[in-house]
Design an enzyme around this catalytic site. Sequence first.
Site, PDB file in Angstrom:
ATOM      1  N   SER A  39      19.926  29.637  74.445  1.00 37.95           N
ATOM      2  CA  SER A  39      20.927  30.682  74.240  1.00 37.95           C
ATOM      3  C   SER A  39      20.353  32.033  74.616  1.00 37.95           C
ATOM      4  O   SER A  39      19.142  32.256  74.498  1.00 37.95           O
ATOM      5  CB  SER A  39      21.382  30.713  72.783  1.00 37.95           C
ATOM      6  OG  SER A  39      22.165  31.863  72.538  1.00 37.95           O
ATOM      7  N   TYR A  45      19.269  32.101  63.984  1.00 41.51           N
ATOM      8  CA  TYR A  45      19.661  31.269  65.120  1.00 41.51           C
ATOM      9  C   TYR A  45      18.832  31.653  66.344  1.00 41.51           C
ATOM     10  O   TYR A  45      18.284  30.787  67.045  1.00 41.51           O
ATOM     11  CB  TYR A  45      21.158  31.484  65.375  1.00 41.51           C
ATOM     12  CG  TYR A  45      21.729  30.816  66.594  1.00 41.51           C
ATOM     13  CD1 TYR A  45      22.007  29.447  66.606  1.00 41.51           C
ATOM     14  CD2 TYR A  45      22.043  31.564  67.738  1.00 41.51           C
ATOM     15  CE1 TYR A  45      22.569  28.849  67.731  1.00 41.51           C
ATOM     16  CE2 TYR A  45      22.604  30.964  68.857  1.00 41.51           C
ATOM     17  CZ  TYR A  45      22.859  29.618  68.853  1.00 41.51           C
ATOM     18  OH  TYR A  45      23.411  29.025  69.956  1.00 41.51           O
TER      19      TYR A  45
END
Lengths: 244, 447
Positions: free
Chosen positions: A136, A149
């Site tokens: 990501s 995250y």
Amino acid sequence: MKDPVLILGGRSDIGLAIAHAFAAEGHPIQLAARNAQGLEVQGKDLSLRHRVEVSLHEFDALAPDSHEAFVTGLEPRPGVVVCAVGLLGDQQEDERDMAAAIRVMRTNFEGPASVLGHLANRFAAEGEGVIVGISSVAGDRGRGSNYIYGSAKAGFTAYLAGLRNRLAGDGVHVLTVKPGFVATAMTEGLDLPAPLTAQPEELGAAVLRAVAKRRNVIYTRPVWRLIMGVIRAIPEPVFKKLSI
Amino acid sequence: MSRPLSGWGRYPKIAPETLARPRSDAAVAEAMAKGPLIARGNGRSYGDSALSEGQVLDMTAFRHILSFDPQTGLVEAEAGVLLGDLIAAFLPLGFFPFVTPGTKLVTLGGAIAADVHGKNHLRDGSFGHHVAWIEIMTAEGEVLRCTRASNSGLFQQTIGGMGLTGVILRAGLTLRPVETGWIAQDMRPARDLAEAMAIFEEAAADADGPTYSVAWFDCLGQGAALGRSLVMLGDHARLEQLTPRRRARPFVTPEKRRLNVPLDAPGFALNRYTLRAFNGLYYRAGARKAGPSLVDWDSYFYPLDAIANWNRIYGRRGFAQFQCVLPLAEARPGLEELLAAISEAGQGSFLAVLKRLGPDTTAHSFPMEGYTLALDFPVTPAALALLDRLDKITLDHGGRFYLAKDSRLTAQTLHAADPRLATLAETRRSEGWDARFASAQSRRLQL
């Protein structure tokens, strides 16, 4: 016959979109997820649309002890593995609840690293294979709004870079995919800016192209490479004061 | 409040209070408990059929093909699957939808709810005729499987029911076996309305006549050119009609170049002069291609799908589509009156389409035996006034209106034209469906 493509996280919108892209090219698909039997509808849809074999495989990213047996048991041998396992979590809740934070970190880093580690060993021994990791842009720099995250994704990005480096001489290719915003179940309900938000199908097509061209790192949409370049370039004394 | 939604005509635009995208039956039931809603597919109805100030249910996550039986041609799929998806999956196996509208980008659920028709209504009826079963989330929040034999009342009401009887979740659809992906077309230029209708009637009278028939119509022609048209007759090509090279791969057709309309056209781009010039060119180009030819399925059925966002050529204000059907006996005088009114107002469109429809046996679907005329107009005060006039002419000749195209009829006109819809409205009240399922259109038209 083309090589089977193994999708880890076969329930995710991104994983399924990538599965459709490869199935459309005639690749058999192996969908791996928890409660794999619950993926029967998605599997049937894949095989009816693209006339390819689809098999379902029980897989739990959070049970690393099971990963070696899972990888050894894969038959036929996958030529490409796509790891689309991920859990966004809720940053604010995860700041208070460390158990929840650990779950996010384990799902985004430990689990993927473990299973890809076993697959990498198998591919290296066989002298061929392609590993695709869906990381990501959140891993490019820790930010107050999603660093739990983000840090796990940063770890995963570094792990993929290391695998790529290690396996370059073994005929095994590693592709790191860094999506920005993607319109999936994970982001449903978030108000995402349309020009920066990719549809899962777009991602599927991009991964297919990148695998064919042996790309190392791709951003989807490509504009994110620029955005993250800017975000990474901001000096820390300034960055720490930004609300970002 | 969600961002504004619109139909394909981009008029009107209405922001729903809630826009939900359920991924399971349970999520549909959950949304229903929150208040009245209307299901929405791919947004290809033209007006406000799938819009609401209240709750809109985006059904595009119901996109899985569930099963296919090559023996019977029966495909089972979720409601958000596109007709184009079915063609992509099953044409290579020799199957094609029995009935298709002019775009393949409609969902299965939408096609059932609007009971769409194609260029073969006379031969094969409307879409609903080929639906074997429908699974519906009822007003009571239960999933009910409806067929012609069981729960047949709800089955019949849901076909053409515009999503006002329940949420269509899944359906079984029978596909047509075809030998190739090609259409054997016979293009016949007609100098006027009488000639075009004669071609249609000749085709209709012949039981072995063409499966498909449609006419493109110049509604801006003046005097002798009024009603000049290109009538396109067609049949699924058989294997022996293909060249040997194509015969080896009968379902492979050339990939089409895709075009896009990236911007809204400015309001002045479309006027009677540019349209008249366009229509004249189109007619002459078509007339040169008169006679038989082989056309691939995509170009034949879906010429406009090749131009993404073609609805933007009408500019930011959007457009209103008018589609009526006139009973056979009244078709000729009615069409002449409609065309005269359009030509006089100078408010033409690129696409005026004339089709011959066959007898109707449905609960409240649009088609009836006769002729249907469809055309679109940019939304301007002059065009809206003309549309009111066209409504009146249609009503005077015993015709009725297509709800999937409508954005502006009055409840009074609609109910005067089609008494069957009062029965639907009555059933909705007595069964309590109206408290669960409502669209901007159902409120406007008191359905």
